[in-house]
Design a protein around this motif. Structure first.
Motif, PDB file in Angstrom:
ATOM      1  N   THR A  24       0.857  -1.322  -0.114  1.00 20.93           N
ATOM      2  CA  THR A  24      -0.048   0.119   0.030  1.00 20.93           C
ATOM      3  C   THR A  24       1.093   1.428   0.019  1.00 20.93           C
ATOM      4  OG1 THR A  24       0.120   0.520   2.189  1.00 20.93           O
ATOM      5  CG2 THR A  24      -1.747  -1.000   0.902  1.00 20.93           C
ATOM      6  N   ALA A  25       0.302   2.057  -0.442  1.00 25.47           N
ATOM      7  CA  ALA A  25       1.239   3.715  -0.333  1.00 25.47           C
ATOM      8  C   ALA A  25       2.108   3.662   1.427  1.00 25.47           C
ATOM      9  CB  ALA A  25       0.087   4.658  -0.464  1.00 25.47           C
ATOM     10  N   SER A  26       1.165   2.951   2.423  1.00 28.50           N
ATOM     11  CA  SER A  26       2.185   2.881   3.533  1.00 28.50           C
ATOM     12  C   SER A  26       3.462   2.278   3.428  1.00 28.50           C
ATOM     13  CB  SER A  26       1.088   3.480   5.087  1.00 28.50           C
ATOM     14  OG  SER A  26       0.937   2.229   4.644  1.00 28.50           O
ATOM     15  N   GLY A  27       3.338   1.555   2.847  1.00 26.96           N
ATOM     16  CA  GLY A  27       4.454   0.744   2.696  1.00 26.96           C
ATOM     17  C   GLY A  27       4.149  -0.742   3.284  1.00 26.96           C
ATOM     18  N   THR A  28       2.827  -0.836   3.922  1.00 23.11           N
ATOM     19  CA  THR A  28       1.875  -2.324   4.229  1.00 23.11           C
ATOM     20  C   THR A  28       1.560  -2.933   3.176  1.00 23.11           C
ATOM     21  OG1 THR A  28      -0.157  -1.334   4.382  1.00 23.11           O
ATOM     22  CG2 THR A  28       1.447  -1.254   6.255  1.00 23.11           C
ATOM     23  N   THR A  29       1.538  -4.529   3.425  1.00 24.72           N
ATOM     24  CA  THR A  29       1.284  -5.921   2.273  1.00 24.72           C
ATOM     25  C   THR A  29      -0.102  -6.000   3.012  1.00 24.72           C
ATOM     26  OG1 THR A  29       2.066  -7.227   3.788  1.00 24.72           O
ATOM     27  CG2 THR A  29       4.015  -6.378   1.596  1.00 24.72           C
ATOM     28  N   PRO A  30      -0.607  -6.909   2.058  1.00 26.54           N
ATOM     29  CA  PRO A  30      -2.038  -7.057   2.371  1.00 26.54           C
ATOM     30  C   PRO A  30      -1.846  -8.499   3.550  1.00 26.54           C
ATOM     31  CG  PRO A  30      -2.575  -6.872   0.144  1.00 26.54           C
ATOM     32  CD  PRO A  30      -0.742  -6.188   0.780  1.00 26.54           C
ATOM     33  N   ASN A  31      -0.716  -8.866   3.859  1.00 31.29           N
ATOM     34  CA  ASN A  31      -0.806 -10.140   4.648  1.00 31.29           C
ATOM     35  C   ASN A  31       0.354  -9.430   6.556  1.00 31.29           C
ATOM     36  OD1 ASN A  31      -1.640 -11.671   2.959  1.00 31.29           O
ATOM     37  ND2 ASN A  31       0.494 -12.239   1.820  1.00 31.29           N
ATOM     38  N   ASP A  32       0.611  -8.535   6.428  1.00 27.80           N
ATOM     39  CA  ASP A  32       1.426  -7.260   7.754  1.00 27.80           C
ATOM     40  C   ASP A  32       0.004  -7.716   8.820  1.00 27.80           C
ATOM     41  OD1 ASP A  32       3.105  -6.903   6.300  1.00 27.80           O
ATOM     42  OD2 ASP A  32       3.182  -5.265   6.161  1.00 27.80           O
ATOM     43  N   SER A  33       0.448  -8.628   9.614  1.00 26.26           N
ATOM     44  CA  SER A  33      -0.729  -7.798  10.742  1.00 26.26           C
ATOM     45  C   SER A  33       0.165  -7.778  12.690  1.00 26.26           C
ATOM     46  CB  SER A  33      -1.104  -9.377  10.814  1.00 26.26           C
ATOM     47  OG  SER A  33      -0.201  -9.966  11.088  1.00 26.26           O
ATOM     48  N   ILE A  34      -0.562  -7.363  12.876  1.00 26.58           N
ATOM     49  CA  ILE A  34       0.287  -7.205  14.259  1.00 26.58           C
ATOM     50  C   ILE A  34      -0.056  -8.333  15.523  1.00 26.58           C
ATOM     51  CG2 ILE A  34       0.370  -4.742  13.981  1.00 26.58           C
ATOM     52  CD1 ILE A  34      -1.867  -4.223  15.505  1.00 26.58           C
ATOM     53  N   GLN A  35       0.837  -8.682  16.496  1.00 29.73           N
ATOM     54  CA  GLN A  35       0.341  -9.314  17.177  1.00 29.73           C
ATOM     55  C   GLN A  35      -0.610  -8.843  18.240  1.00 29.73           C
ATOM     56  OE1 GLN A  35       3.204 -12.615  17.915  1.00 29.73           O
ATOM     57  NE2 GLN A  35       1.976 -13.878  19.719  1.00 29.73           N
ATOM     58  N   ILE A  36      -1.412  -8.990  18.781  1.00 28.33           N
ATOM     59  CA  ILE A  36      -1.809  -8.600  20.094  1.00 28.33           C
ATOM     60  C   ILE A  36      -2.003  -9.239  21.543  1.00 28.33           C
ATOM     61  CG2 ILE A  36      -3.373  -7.304  18.421  1.00 28.33           C
ATOM     62  CD1 ILE A  36      -5.421  -8.958  19.156  1.00 28.33           C
ATOM     63  N   GLY A  37      -1.374 -10.827  21.434  1.00 28.08           N
ATOM     64  CA  GLY A  37      -1.714 -11.561  22.498  1.00 28.08           C
ATOM     65  C   GLY A  37      -0.578 -12.248  22.406  1.00 28.08           C
ATOM     66  N   GLU A  38      -0.555 -12.856  24.168  1.00 28.38           N
ATOM     67  CA  GLU A  38       0.579 -13.692  23.902  1.00 28.38           C
ATOM     68  C   GLU A  38       0.994 -14.920  23.312  1.00 28.38           C
ATOM     69  OE1 GLU A  38       2.191 -13.675  28.238  1.00 28.38           O
ATOM     70  OE2 GLU A  38       2.190 -11.701  28.118  1.00 28.38           O
ATOM     71  N   ALA A  39      -0.830 -15.292  23.292  1.00 32.84           N
ATOM     72  CA  ALA A  39      -1.144 -16.874  22.392  1.00 32.84           C
ATOM     73  C   ALA A  39      -1.075 -16.497  21.185  1.00 32.84           C
ATOM     74  CB  ALA A  39      -2.322 -17.108  22.849  1.00 32.84           C
ATOM     75  N   GLY A  40      -0.284 -15.739  20.328  1.00 31.67           N
ATOM     76  CA  GLY A  40      -0.112 -15.450  18.784  1.00 31.67           C
ATOM     77  C   GLY A  40      -1.558 -14.715  18.319  1.00 31.67           C
ATOM     78  N   GLU A  41      -2.537 -14.505  19.121  1.00 31.49           N
ATOM     79  CA  GLU A  41      -3.148 -13.932  18.345  1.00 31.49           C
ATOM     80  C   GLU A  41      -2.720 -12.426  17.507  1.00 31.49           C
ATOM     81  OE1 GLU A  41      -3.317 -14.337  21.518  1.00 31.49           O
ATOM     82  OE2 GLU A  41      -5.214 -14.452  22.170  1.00 31.49           O
ATOM     83  N   ALA A  42      -3.254 -12.464  16.568  1.00 25.83           N
ATOM     84  CA  ALA A  42      -3.115 -11.386  15.982  1.00 25.83           C
ATOM     85  C   ALA A  42      -3.519 -10.564  14.914  1.00 25.83           C
ATOM     86  CB  ALA A  42      -1.305 -11.429  14.419  1.00 25.83           C
ATOM     87  N   LEU A  43      -3.717  -8.929  14.413  1.00 18.54           N
ATOM     88  CA  LEU A  43      -4.820  -8.397  13.226  1.00 18.54           C
ATOM     89  C   LEU A  43      -4.128  -8.261  12.234  1.00 18.54           C
ATOM     90  CD1 LEU A  43      -6.168  -5.971  16.067  1.00 18.54           C
ATOM     91  CD2 LEU A  43      -6.996  -7.992  15.220  1.00 18.54           C
ATOM     92  N   PRO A  44      -4.509  -8.138  11.267  1.00 16.30           N
ATOM     93  CA  PRO A  44      -4.494  -7.571  10.071  1.00 16.30           C
ATOM     94  C   PRO A  44      -4.435  -5.763  10.368  1.00 16.30           C
ATOM     95  CG  PRO A  44      -6.406  -8.193   9.815  1.00 16.30           C
ATOM     96  CD  PRO A  44      -5.991  -8.809  11.206  1.00 16.30           C
ATOM     97  N   VAL A  45      -2.842  -5.861   9.533  1.00 15.74           N
ATOM     98  CA  VAL A  45      -2.407  -4.163   9.701  1.00 15.74           C
ATOM     99  C   VAL A  45      -3.625  -2.886   9.277  1.00 15.74           C
ATOM    100  CG1 VAL A  45      -0.826  -2.058   9.641  1.00 15.74           C
ATOM    101  CG2 VAL A  45       0.064  -4.090  10.156  1.00 15.74           C
ATOM    102  N   VAL A  46      -3.411  -3.523   7.538  1.00 13.99           N
ATOM    103  CA  VAL A  46      -4.295  -2.575   6.566  1.00 13.99           C
ATOM    104  C   VAL A  46      -5.984  -2.533   7.288  1.00 13.99           C
ATOM    105  CG1 VAL A  46      -5.574  -2.953   4.474  1.00 13.99           C
ATOM    106  CG2 VAL A  46      -3.254  -3.406   4.825  1.00 13.99           C
ATOM    107  N   GLU A  47      -6.644  -3.529   8.002  1.00 13.02           N
ATOM    108  CA  GLU A  47      -7.732  -3.958   7.799  1.00 13.02           C
ATOM    109  C   GLU A  47      -7.492  -3.138   8.989  1.00 13.02           C
ATOM    110  OE1 GLU A  47     -10.202  -6.908   8.481  1.00 13.02           O
ATOM    111  OE2 GLU A  47      -9.275  -7.929   6.864  1.00 13.02           O
ATOM    112  N   VAL A  48      -6.990  -2.811  11.168  1.00  9.87           N
ATOM    113  CA  VAL A  48      -6.639  -1.857  11.342  1.00  9.87           C
ATOM    114  C   VAL A  48      -6.601  -0.639  11.400  1.00  9.87           C
ATOM    115  CG1 VAL A  48      -5.386  -1.333  13.778  1.00  9.87           C
ATOM    116  CG2 VAL A  48      -5.677  -3.871  13.517  1.00  9.87           C
ATOM    117  N   LEU A  49      -5.866  -0.191   9.788  1.00 11.96           N
ATOM    118  CA  LEU A  49      -5.974   1.290   9.931  1.00 11.96           C
ATOM    119  C   LEU A  49      -6.548   1.653   8.908  1.00 11.96           C
ATOM    120  CD1 LEU A  49      -1.537   0.235   9.204  1.00 11.96           C
ATOM    121  CD2 LEU A  49      -2.993   1.512  11.597  1.00 11.96           C
ATOM    122  N   THR A  50      -7.306   0.535   8.027  1.00 10.08           N
ATOM    123  CA  THR A  50      -8.469   1.842   6.871  1.00 10.08           C
ATOM    124  C   THR A  50      -9.845   1.165   7.506  1.00 10.08           C
ATOM    125  OG1 THR A  50      -7.949  -0.584   5.392  1.00 10.08           O
ATOM    126  CG2 THR A  50      -6.850   1.886   5.075  1.00 10.08           C
ATOM    127  N   GLY A  51     -10.000   0.472   8.402  1.00  8.27           N
ATOM    128  CA  GLY A  51     -11.427  -0.297   8.499  1.00  8.27           C
ATOM    129  C   GLY A  51     -11.874   0.707   9.903  1.00  8.27           C
TER     130      GLY A  51
END
Length: 94
Positions: free
Chosen positions: A10-37
């Motif tokens: 994307t224009a910000s340098g992220t790819t559709p597959n980038d994610s951020i880890q939010i939990g110790e058990a490995g839960e993750a959120l897709p960055v593009v959806e967090v930033l644009t959704g």
């Protein structure tokens, strides 16, 4: 042809597959959806809504993503201790 077309970035340098880890058990959120959704964190008072939001924001900041927080209650004021951020307001701390 731009690099974005070849890599899917994307224009910000992220790819559709980038994610951020939010939990110790490995839960993750897709960055593009967090930033644009649109998202919401719901719960009763004291259930950890602000803490959950702070974890997401810290992960984004750690990964170099820009974040804007409108914090009228001052719940995210502590982020300025660990991150280089601009804090605006009418109190003496600004």
């Amino acid at each position: 042809m731009s690099n974005q077309a070849n890599t899917g970035e994307t224009a910000s340098g992220t790819t559709p597959n980038d994610s951020i880890q939010i939990g110790e058990a490995g839960e993750a959120l897709p960055v593009v959806e967090v930033l644009t959704g649109r998202g919401v964190i719901l719960g009763k008072s004291g259930s950890g809504k602000s803490n959950s939001g702070s974890v997401v924001v810290e992960e984004l900041l750690d990964d170099g993503y820009p974040v804007l927080i409108v914090d009228v209650d001052g719940e995210y004021f502590g982020l300025k201790e660990e991150y280089e951020i601009l804090h605006l307001g009418a109190d003496e701390e600004c």
